[in-house]
Design an enzyme around this catalytic site. Structure first.
Site, mmCIF file in Angstrom:
data_model
loop_
_atom_site.group_PDB
_atom_site.id
_atom_site.type_symbol
_atom_site.label_atom_id
_atom_site.label_comp_id
_atom_site.label_asym_id
_atom_site.label_seq_id
_atom_site.Cartn_x
_atom_site.Cartn_y
_atom_site.Cartn_z
ATOM 1 N N SER A 1 13.387 0.076 3.426
ATOM 2 C CA SER A 1 12.048 -0.433 3.737
ATOM 3 C C SER A 1 11.294 -0.621 2.434
ATOM 4 O O SER A 1 11.529 0.112 1.460
ATOM 5 C CB SER A 1 11.294 0.553 4.632
ATOM 6 O OG SER A 1 9.917 0.227 4.694
ATOM 7 N N TYR B 1 8.236 8.801 5.353
ATOM 8 C CA TYR B 1 9.030 7.606 5.624
ATOM 9 C C TYR B 1 9.353 6.874 4.322
ATOM 10 O O TYR B 1 10.487 6.445 4.093
ATOM 11 C CB TYR B 1 8.258 6.707 6.579
ATOM 12 C CG TYR B 1 8.898 5.377 6.870
ATOM 13 C CD1 TYR B 1 10.103 5.290 7.558
ATOM 14 C CD2 TYR B 1 8.285 4.179 6.471
ATOM 15 C CE1 TYR B 1 10.684 4.058 7.839
ATOM 16 C CE2 TYR B 1 8.863 2.953 6.742
ATOM 17 C CZ TYR B 1 10.058 2.896 7.431
ATOM 18 O OH TYR B 1 10.630 1.671 7.704
#
Length: 296
Positions: A154, A167
């Site tokens: 990501s 994350y």
């Protein structure tokens, strides 16, 4: 260009591909893209109904496909997934590790993370990728396959990710693991690369619609679309094309790279934060947030 010439470019005719998370979104689009390029595909996920839909779509393209129920955070599930793919489809040439995301985690200051909250995104993104890569590489080496492993990270793992630091840190780990594994696996003719998506507008079924989202989610997506140089969010098929490229012979001299697919967002300073939070850990503490310079 004829279909035969296109297939020759990809080098995936009758190859066996394994795609985790393939029940929906970008992973599903990747599984379908691999099938269109000539591969037979094993689709692994925990959402059995949506997995079956992906399998049906691939079979309608004339390719073989199987659906596998696997929680890739669990070593036993990972090994069973690998062995069942080999048993039903044959030696694995391509492995796409696309399980990830925030899961049930919500935006929160890192000062307030409990250990459980920290571990959730780390297990879902980094640990799951590591477990899959281990088993996939051993299988490829055992079968004498010149393999291609494609991980998904990501952009939160490339740039700062306030309010979702767990994350972001996990996905930074995915990118680093990709690079390290690429060097370790190069002697076995296994290439390892990583797709790094920006913000996409996709639900579990692959529909690109903001309906049924919480107001704060919808506002974040609006801001993200406005800030992206292309002035829109990504579609599943667009970034699946990057994964297909990395899985194919078109990228045969690439390994250890992280390829960003984000509409140009990383070239700007406009990336919005995923929510705005005030740390509960600082309740009752007088702070001087925003005051520059030294504090005497």
């Amino acid at each position: 260009m004829s279909a035969d010439h296109a297939a020759e470019l990809f080098g995936l005719t009758d190859a066996v591909a394994l795609v985790t998370g393939g029940a929906g979104g970008i992973p599903k689009a990747t599984a379908v893209a691999l099938a269109k390029a000539g591969a037979h595909v094993a689709v692994a996920d925990i959402a059995d109904e949506f997995t079956a839909r992906t399998v049906k779509e691939i079979e309608e393209l004339g390719r073989r496909a199987i659906g596998l129920h696997a929680d890739v955070r669990q070593p036993a599930d990972v090994h069973a997934m690998i062995e069942e793919t080999r048993r039903q489809l044959g030696p694995i040439t391509v492995a796409v590790n696309a399980v990830g995301g925030l899961g049930v985690a919500t935006p929160k200051s890192f000062l307030d993370f409990t250990l459980e909250e920290w571990n959730g995104p780390v297990e879902r993104n980094l640990t799951a990728t590591m477990l899959c890569m281990q088993a996939e590489a051993v299988a490829m080496i055992s079968d004498g396959m010149a393999g291609r492993i494609v991980n998904f990270g990501s952009t939160s793992g490339v740039t700062a990710a306030p309010s979702i630091a767990h994350y972001g840190a996990a996905n930074a780990g995915v990118i680093h693991l990709t690079k390290s594994a690429a060097l370790e696996l190069a002697p076995y003719d296994i290439r390892v690369n990583c797709v790094v998506p920006g913000t996409h507008l996709i639900d579990r079924a692959g529909r690109e619609t903001p309906t049924s989202r919480r107001p704060e989610q919808a506002e974040f997506l609006r801001q993200a679309a406005a800030a992206t140089p292309l002035k829109r969010l990504g579609g599943a098929g667009e970034t699946a094309g990057v994964a297909l490229f990395l899985a194919s012979d078109l990228s045969s001299y690439m390994t250890g790279h992280a390829v960003i697919s984000d509409g140009g967002m990383m070239h700007t300073s406009q990336r919005p934060a995923v929510g705005t939070v005030t740390p509960a850990a600082l309740t009752g503490i007088e702070t001087r947030a925003g005051a520059g310079g030294r504090h005497e």
